[in-house]
Design a protein around this motif. Structure first.
Motif, PDB file in Angstrom:
ATOM      1  N   VAL A  98      60.524  19.799 -61.937  1.00 35.82           N
ATOM      2  CA  VAL A  98      59.130  19.053 -61.416  1.00 35.82           C
ATOM      3  C   VAL A  98      57.992  19.753 -61.556  1.00 35.82           C
ATOM      4  N   LEU A  99      57.172  19.391 -62.487  1.00 35.07           N
ATOM      5  CA  LEU A  99      55.927  20.143 -62.979  1.00 35.07           C
ATOM      6  C   LEU A  99      54.747  19.521 -62.038  1.00 35.07           C
ATOM      7  N   ALA A 100      53.750  20.334 -61.526  1.00 34.37           N
ATOM      8  CA  ALA A 100      52.644  19.726 -60.927  1.00 34.37           C
ATOM      9  C   ALA A 100      51.929  18.697 -61.570  1.00 34.37           C
ATOM     10  N   GLN A 101      51.831  18.712 -62.911  1.00 30.89           N
ATOM     11  CA  GLN A 101      51.327  17.609 -63.794  1.00 30.89           C
ATOM     12  C   GLN A 101      51.966  16.468 -63.435  1.00 30.89           C
ATOM     13  N   PHE A 102      53.485  16.453 -63.397  1.00 29.21           N
ATOM     14  CA  PHE A 102      53.976  15.098 -63.262  1.00 29.21           C
ATOM     15  C   PHE A 102      53.742  14.585 -61.523  1.00 29.21           C
ATOM     16  N   LEU A 103      53.812  15.380 -60.823  1.00 26.13           N
ATOM     17  CA  LEU A 103      53.356  15.093 -59.380  1.00 26.13           C
ATOM     18  C   LEU A 103      52.068  14.420 -59.363  1.00 26.13           C
ATOM     19  N   ASN A 104      51.142  15.115 -59.973  1.00 28.65           N
ATOM     20  CA  ASN A 104      49.591  14.631 -59.976  1.00 28.65           C
ATOM     21  C   ASN A 104      49.648  13.399 -60.644  1.00 28.65           C
ATOM     22  N   ASN A 105      50.268  13.098 -61.796  1.00 36.12           N
ATOM     23  CA  ASN A 105      50.270  11.895 -62.329  1.00 36.12           C
ATOM     24  C   ASN A 105      51.023  10.443 -61.684  1.00 36.12           C
ATOM     25  N   GLU A 106      51.969  10.904 -61.338  1.00 32.79           N
ATOM     26  CA  GLU A 106      53.034   9.944 -60.441  1.00 32.79           C
ATOM     27  C   GLU A 106      52.397   9.679 -58.914  1.00 32.79           C
ATOM     28  N   ILE A 107      52.048  10.802 -58.144  1.00 30.14           N
ATOM     29  CA  ILE A 107      51.541  10.560 -56.886  1.00 30.14           C
ATOM     30  C   ILE A 107      50.141  10.775 -56.533  1.00 30.14           C
ATOM     31  N   GLY A 108      49.515  11.723 -57.049  1.00 27.47           N
ATOM     32  CA  GLY A 108      48.208  12.253 -56.814  1.00 27.47           C
ATOM     33  C   GLY A 108      47.184  11.091 -57.335  1.00 27.47           C
ATOM     34  N   ALA A 109      47.373  10.739 -58.257  1.00 25.64           N
ATOM     35  CA  ALA A 109      46.293   9.804 -59.086  1.00 25.64           C
ATOM     36  C   ALA A 109      46.216   8.330 -58.215  1.00 25.64           C
ATOM     37  N   PRO A 110      47.628   7.975 -58.149  1.00 26.84           N
ATOM     38  CA  PRO A 110      47.666   6.822 -57.251  1.00 26.84           C
ATOM     39  C   PRO A 110      46.975   6.749 -56.148  1.00 26.84           C
ATOM     40  N   LEU A 111      47.291   7.667 -55.421  1.00 23.82           N
ATOM     41  CA  LEU A 111      46.583   7.938 -53.913  1.00 23.82           C
ATOM     42  C   LEU A 111      45.373   8.212 -53.802  1.00 23.82           C
ATOM     43  N   THR A 112      44.652   8.968 -55.041  1.00 22.54           N
ATOM     44  CA  THR A 112      43.179   8.899 -54.954  1.00 22.54           C
ATOM     45  C   THR A 112      42.591   7.564 -55.205  1.00 22.54           C
ATOM     46  N   GLY A 113      43.248   6.758 -56.207  1.00 21.53           N
ATOM     47  CA  GLY A 113      42.849   5.326 -56.390  1.00 21.53           C
ATOM     48  C   GLY A 113      43.039   4.579 -55.271  1.00 21.53           C
ATOM     49  N   MET A 114      43.769   4.757 -54.094  1.00 19.53           N
ATOM     50  CA  MET A 114      43.657   3.840 -53.009  1.00 19.53           C
ATOM     51  C   MET A 114      42.483   4.188 -51.929  1.00 19.53           C
ATOM     52  N   GLN A 115      41.882   5.254 -52.131  1.00 23.71           N
ATOM     53  CA  GLN A 115      40.988   5.658 -51.175  1.00 23.71           C
ATOM     54  C   GLN A 115      39.781   4.800 -51.287  1.00 23.71           C
ATOM     55  N   SER A 116      39.089   4.292 -50.141  1.00 23.94           N
ATOM     56  CA  SER A 116      38.012   3.496 -50.138  1.00 23.94           C
ATOM     57  C   SER A 116      36.664   4.373 -50.165  1.00 23.94           C
ATOM     58  N   SER A 117      35.545   3.511 -50.568  1.00 19.78           N
ATOM     59  CA  SER A 117      34.160   3.917 -50.190  1.00 19.78           C
ATOM     60  C   SER A 117      33.313   3.030 -49.713  1.00 19.78           C
ATOM     61  N   TRP A 118      32.309   3.154 -48.979  1.00 15.04           N
ATOM     62  CA  TRP A 118      31.377   2.499 -48.468  1.00 15.04           C
ATOM     63  C   TRP A 118      30.646   1.612 -49.676  1.00 15.04           C
ATOM     64  N   GLN A 119      30.496   0.203 -49.588  1.00 10.67           N
ATOM     65  CA  GLN A 119      29.776  -0.566 -50.564  1.00 10.67           C
ATOM     66  C   GLN A 119      28.766  -1.319 -49.704  1.00 10.67           C
ATOM     67  N   SER A 120      27.602  -1.418 -50.265  1.00 11.37           N
ATOM     68  CA  SER A 120      26.492  -2.290 -49.558  1.00 11.37           C
ATOM     69  C   SER A 120      26.846  -3.599 -49.859  1.00 11.37           C
ATOM     70  N   PHE A 121      26.329  -4.629 -48.634  1.00 13.59           N
ATOM     71  CA  PHE A 121      26.737  -6.082 -49.081  1.00 13.59           C
ATOM     72  C   PHE A 121      25.155  -6.789 -48.534  1.00 13.59           C
ATOM     73  N   PRO A 122      24.960  -7.951 -48.968  1.00 19.12           N
ATOM     74  CA  PRO A 122      23.631  -8.680 -48.660  1.00 19.12           C
ATOM     75  C   PRO A 122      23.714  -9.068 -47.221  1.00 19.12           C
ATOM     76  N   VAL A 123      22.969  -8.855 -46.492  1.00 18.40           N
ATOM     77  CA  VAL A 123      23.176  -9.482 -45.176  1.00 18.40           C
ATOM     78  C   VAL A 123      21.936 -10.362 -44.889  1.00 18.40           C
ATOM     79  N   GLU A 124      22.277 -11.437 -44.311  1.00 20.40           N
ATOM     80  CA  GLU A 124      21.136 -12.776 -44.054  1.00 20.40           C
ATOM     81  C   GLU A 124      21.296 -12.559 -42.358  1.00 20.40           C
ATOM     82  N   VAL A 125      19.942 -12.720 -41.925  1.00 21.43           N
ATOM     83  CA  VAL A 125      19.892 -12.796 -40.346  1.00 21.43           C
ATOM     84  C   VAL A 125      19.321 -14.291 -40.190  1.00 21.43           C
ATOM     85  N   ASP A 126      20.153 -15.080 -39.745  1.00 24.37           N
ATOM     86  CA  ASP A 126      19.967 -16.298 -39.232  1.00 24.37           C
ATOM     87  C   ASP A 126      19.567 -16.555 -38.024  1.00 24.37           C
ATOM     88  N   GLY A 127      18.686 -17.138 -37.493  1.00 20.88           N
ATOM     89  CA  GLY A 127      18.113 -17.750 -36.394  1.00 20.88           C
ATOM     90  C   GLY A 127      16.938 -16.834 -36.054  1.00 20.88           C
TER      91      GLY A 127
END
Length: 167
Positions: free
Chosen positions: A16-45
């Protein structure tokens, strides 16, 4: 949350090479990480003309973390009868319903401040009526109405932080 594909099966005595582990496990886990996104806020009232309002959220699975900042402008003013309501980035899950309607389910906290008097007050952020947040005080009363808890002026602020399950 999980990996949305079937990872490769390793065979006995295979190197099992590190390259295989990165492709099979590392890349999918990295893709699951979230980041902050802006959203439009309306202030009613409130009548908002030159105040600043920003919102950001992060979704991990069905869990949503959100924050909203509102800095009152010199031409903004609170309604004398309606509390401020802030839109949410995503609709909450129906389990927040109380008595068949989405009313006052606590999901976070807010700090509101009177900049000129150096006063602050902590409040609860509550889901109200579907996809908005209202602020409630310790007596379960609505706040952020004209004159409540103080006369709102330029520079006063509302900082909201809340977490909930998306629909």
């Amino acid at each position: 949350m999980g990996i949305s594909y079937t990872p490769r099966t390793w065979t006995a005595n295979e190197h099992v090479l590190a390259q295989f582990l990165n492709n099979e496990i590392g890349a999918p886990l990295t893709g699951m990480q979230s980041s902050w996104q802006s959203f439009p806020v309306e202030v009613d009232g409130w009548l908002r003309y030159d105040g600043t309002v920003t919102g950001a959220f992060m979704q991990v699975g069905k869990t949503v973390h959100a924050r909203t900042t509102y800095i009152v402008g010199s031409d903004d003013f609170a309604s004398p009868i309606a509390a401020a309501k802030f839109t949410m980035p995503l609709r909450p899950h129906a389990d927040y319903a109380l008595g068949g309607t989405l009313r006052y389910a606590p999901v976070g906290s807010a700090l509101i401040g009177d900049a000129s008097a150096s006063l602050g007050k902590c409040l609860s952020c509550c889901i109200y009526g579907g996809d908005v947040i209202k602020l409630r005080d310790e007596g379960n009363a609505e706040t952020a109405i004209a004159g409540t808890p103080w006369t709102w002026e330029a520079g006063d602020y509302m900082l909201l932080a809340y977490t909930y399950e998306a629909a």
